[in-house]
Design a protein around this motif. Structure first.
Motif, PDB file in Angstrom:
ATOM      1  N   ILE A  61       0.857  -1.183   0.000  1.00 49.83           N
ATOM      2  CA  ILE A  61       0.000   0.000   0.000  1.00 49.83           C
ATOM      3  C   ILE A  61       0.892   1.232   0.000  1.00 49.83           C
ATOM      4  O   ILE A  61       1.810   1.341   0.810  1.00 49.83           O
ATOM      5  N   GLN A  62       0.622   2.168  -0.890  1.00 52.14           N
ATOM      6  CA  GLN A  62       1.390   3.418  -0.951  1.00 52.14           C
ATOM      7  C   GLN A  62       0.594   4.543  -0.288  1.00 52.14           C
ATOM      8  O   GLN A  62      -0.560   4.783  -0.626  1.00 52.14           O
ATOM      9  N   LEU A  63       1.212   5.213   0.678  1.00 53.37           N
ATOM     10  CA  LEU A  63       0.590   6.345   1.363  1.00 53.37           C
ATOM     11  C   LEU A  63       1.133   7.648   0.809  1.00 53.37           C
ATOM     12  O   LEU A  63       2.322   7.750   0.494  1.00 53.37           O
ATOM     13  N   ASN A  64       0.277   8.662   0.703  1.00 50.46           N
ATOM     14  CA  ASN A  64       0.680   9.995   0.253  1.00 50.46           C
ATOM     15  C   ASN A  64      -0.021  11.037   1.110  1.00 50.46           C
ATOM     16  O   ASN A  64      -1.143  10.811   1.572  1.00 50.46           O
ATOM     17  N   TRP A  65       0.622  12.200   1.309  1.00 53.13           N
ATOM     18  CA  TRP A  65       0.033  13.263   2.116  1.00 53.13           C
ATOM     19  C   TRP A  65       0.587  14.612   1.662  1.00 53.13           C
ATOM     20  O   TRP A  65       1.514  14.694   0.847  1.00 53.13           O
ATOM     21  N   SER A  66       0.033  15.678   2.207  1.00 48.60           N
ATOM     22  CA  SER A  66       0.457  17.035   1.841  1.00 48.60           C
ATOM     23  C   SER A  66       1.733  17.425   2.588  1.00 48.60           C
ATOM     24  O   SER A  66       1.931  17.020   3.740  1.00 48.60           O
ATOM     25  N   LYS A  67       2.553  18.220   1.955  1.00 49.42           N
ATOM     26  CA  LYS A  67       3.817  18.665   2.553  1.00 49.42           C
ATOM     27  C   LYS A  67       3.564  19.609   3.720  1.00 49.42           C
ATOM     28  O   LYS A  67       2.696  20.476   3.662  1.00 49.42           O
ATOM     29  N   VAL A  68       4.331  19.419   4.810  1.00 51.45           N
ATOM     30  CA  VAL A  68       4.241  20.305   5.970  1.00 51.45           C
ATOM     31  C   VAL A  68       5.422  21.280   5.924  1.00 51.45           C
ATOM     32  O   VAL A  68       6.580  20.852   5.884  1.00 51.45           O
ATOM     33  N   LYS A  69       5.138  22.568   5.922  1.00 51.38           N
ATOM     34  CA  LYS A  69       6.184  23.581   5.819  1.00 51.38           C
ATOM     35  C   LYS A  69       7.173  23.491   6.979  1.00 51.38           C
ATOM     36  O   LYS A  69       6.791  23.429   8.147  1.00 51.38           O
ATOM     37  N   GLY A  70       8.458  23.462   6.643  1.00 54.46           N
ATOM     38  CA  GLY A  70       9.500  23.458   7.654  1.00 54.46           C
ATOM     39  C   GLY A  70       9.809  22.109   8.269  1.00 54.46           C
ATOM     40  O   GLY A  70      10.709  22.000   9.109  1.00 54.46           O
ATOM     41  N   ALA A  71       9.104  21.048   7.846  1.00 51.96           N
ATOM     42  CA  ALA A  71       9.345  19.719   8.428  1.00 51.96           C
ATOM     43  C   ALA A  71      10.653  19.133   7.915  1.00 51.96           C
ATOM     44  O   ALA A  71      11.004  19.291   6.748  1.00 51.96           O
ATOM     45  N   SER A  72      11.372  18.456   8.808  1.00 56.00           N
ATOM     46  CA  SER A  72      12.608  17.762   8.411  1.00 56.00           C
ATOM     47  C   SER A  72      12.290  16.390   7.824  1.00 56.00           C
ATOM     48  O   SER A  72      13.066  15.846   7.037  1.00 56.00           O
ATOM     49  N   GLY A  73      11.170  15.816   8.218  1.00 61.74           N
ATOM     50  CA  GLY A  73      10.772  14.503   7.733  1.00 61.74           C
ATOM     51  C   GLY A  73       9.444  14.085   8.330  1.00 61.74           C
ATOM     52  O   GLY A  73       8.761  14.877   8.995  1.00 61.74           O
ATOM     53  N   TYR A  74       9.090  12.831   8.097  1.00 65.82           N
ATOM     54  CA  TYR A  74       7.791  12.317   8.529  1.00 65.82           C
ATOM     55  C   TYR A  74       7.957  10.896   9.079  1.00 65.82           C
ATOM     56  O   TYR A  74       8.810  10.137   8.621  1.00 65.82           O
ATOM     57  N   THR A  75       7.130  10.543  10.057  1.00 64.26           N
ATOM     58  CA  THR A  75       7.125   9.204  10.617  1.00 64.26           C
ATOM     59  C   THR A  75       5.764   8.567  10.347  1.00 64.26           C
ATOM     60  O   THR A  75       4.734   9.193  10.566  1.00 64.26           O
ATOM     61  N   VAL A  76       5.781   7.325   9.852  1.00 63.97           N
ATOM     62  CA  VAL A  76       4.566   6.608   9.464  1.00 63.97           C
ATOM     63  C   VAL A  76       4.260   5.531  10.509  1.00 63.97           C
ATOM     64  O   VAL A  76       5.155   4.821  10.973  1.00 63.97           O
ATOM     65  N   TYR A  77       2.985   5.415  10.853  1.00 68.03           N
ATOM     66  CA  TYR A  77       2.539   4.456  11.867  1.00 68.03           C
ATOM     67  C   TYR A  77       1.406   3.594  11.314  1.00 68.03           C
ATOM     68  O   TYR A  77       0.596   4.058  10.512  1.00 68.03           O
ATOM     69  N   MET A  78       1.333   2.341  11.768  1.00 70.88           N
ATOM     70  CA  MET A  78       0.245   1.436  11.393  1.00 70.88           C
ATOM     71  C   MET A  78      -0.363   0.829  12.660  1.00 70.88           C
ATOM     72  O   MET A  78       0.369   0.448  13.578  1.00 70.88           O
TER      73      MET A  78
END
Length: 211
Positions: A61-78
């Protein structure tokens, strides 16, 4: 309590040094505002929005989301066993979850982080998103009976919500029925005619979307 005493001592020390003409260390160097700066940075990390998914196969499954201004990265949880467990980090706004069971419902969340003084400070979790993997391909399709105007088909049971029956008509596969069982009778056929059929398994997720 201890941190408060340290900060008070640092302020007193700075005041004493200023009276002697000595060089006064910056407040950041004495640890007065370090924690405040981290709190301010954390508050500036926005909440992830626009989380969506695309089912790639019966295990991905591929997840996509909108960019958060100033974020260094993102963490995904299930979600698993009632808790959201970390899957991994990524720099972009897309993440592919692999090695999932076929025909299974899954639920995800994502949150942005900013790296401050070598540590991750997080924004709020996104709204949860649920979807499902595709079922595996159907097997064992065969004709079990036929008469002048109908044919009864059967196939091997697999994990899914229902099965869709397709018939080849004028060079295209058209859906002619669906069932939760492992057999289906196609009616209104012509005698002494040849017909071709396919079966496709379908998994319905919590949003009533079909995979």
């Amino acid at each position: 309590m201890k941190n408060g005493m340290k900060k008070t001592a640092a302020v007193v020390m700075a005041a004493m040094l200023m009276g002697t003409g000595a060089v006064v260390p910056a407040a950041e160097d004495m640890g007065i505002f370090s924690q405040t700066a981290i709190v301010a940075e954390a508050a500036s990390v926005g909440k992830v929005t626009g989380l969506k998914s695309k089912t790639l196969s019966n295990s991905e499954i591929q997840l996509n989301w909108s960019k958060v201004k100033g974020a260094s990265g993102y963490t995904v949880y299930m979600r698993k066993n009632g808790k959201y467990n970390k899957l991994g980090d990524c720099k972009g706004t897309s993440y592919t979850v692999k090695k999932l069971p076929n025909a299974t419902r899954e639920n995800f969340k994502v949150r942005a982080y900013k790296t401050v003084k070598g540590k991750k400070v997080y924004g709020e979790y996104s709204a949860n998103w649920n979807t499902a993997t595709n079922p595996q391909a159907c097997k064992g399709l065969k004709k079990i009976s036929a008469n002048s105007d109908s044919i009864k088909l059967s196939w091997t049971k697999i994990g899914c919500t229902n099965y869709r029956v397709f018939q080849l008509k004028n060079g295209e596969w058209k859906e002619v029925g669906k069932t939760a069982g492992t057999s289906y009778t196609v009616k209104n056929l012509k005698a002494e005619s040849e017909y071709k059929f396919k079966i496709r398994a379908c998994k319905t997720d919590d949003k009533n979307a079909n995979h």
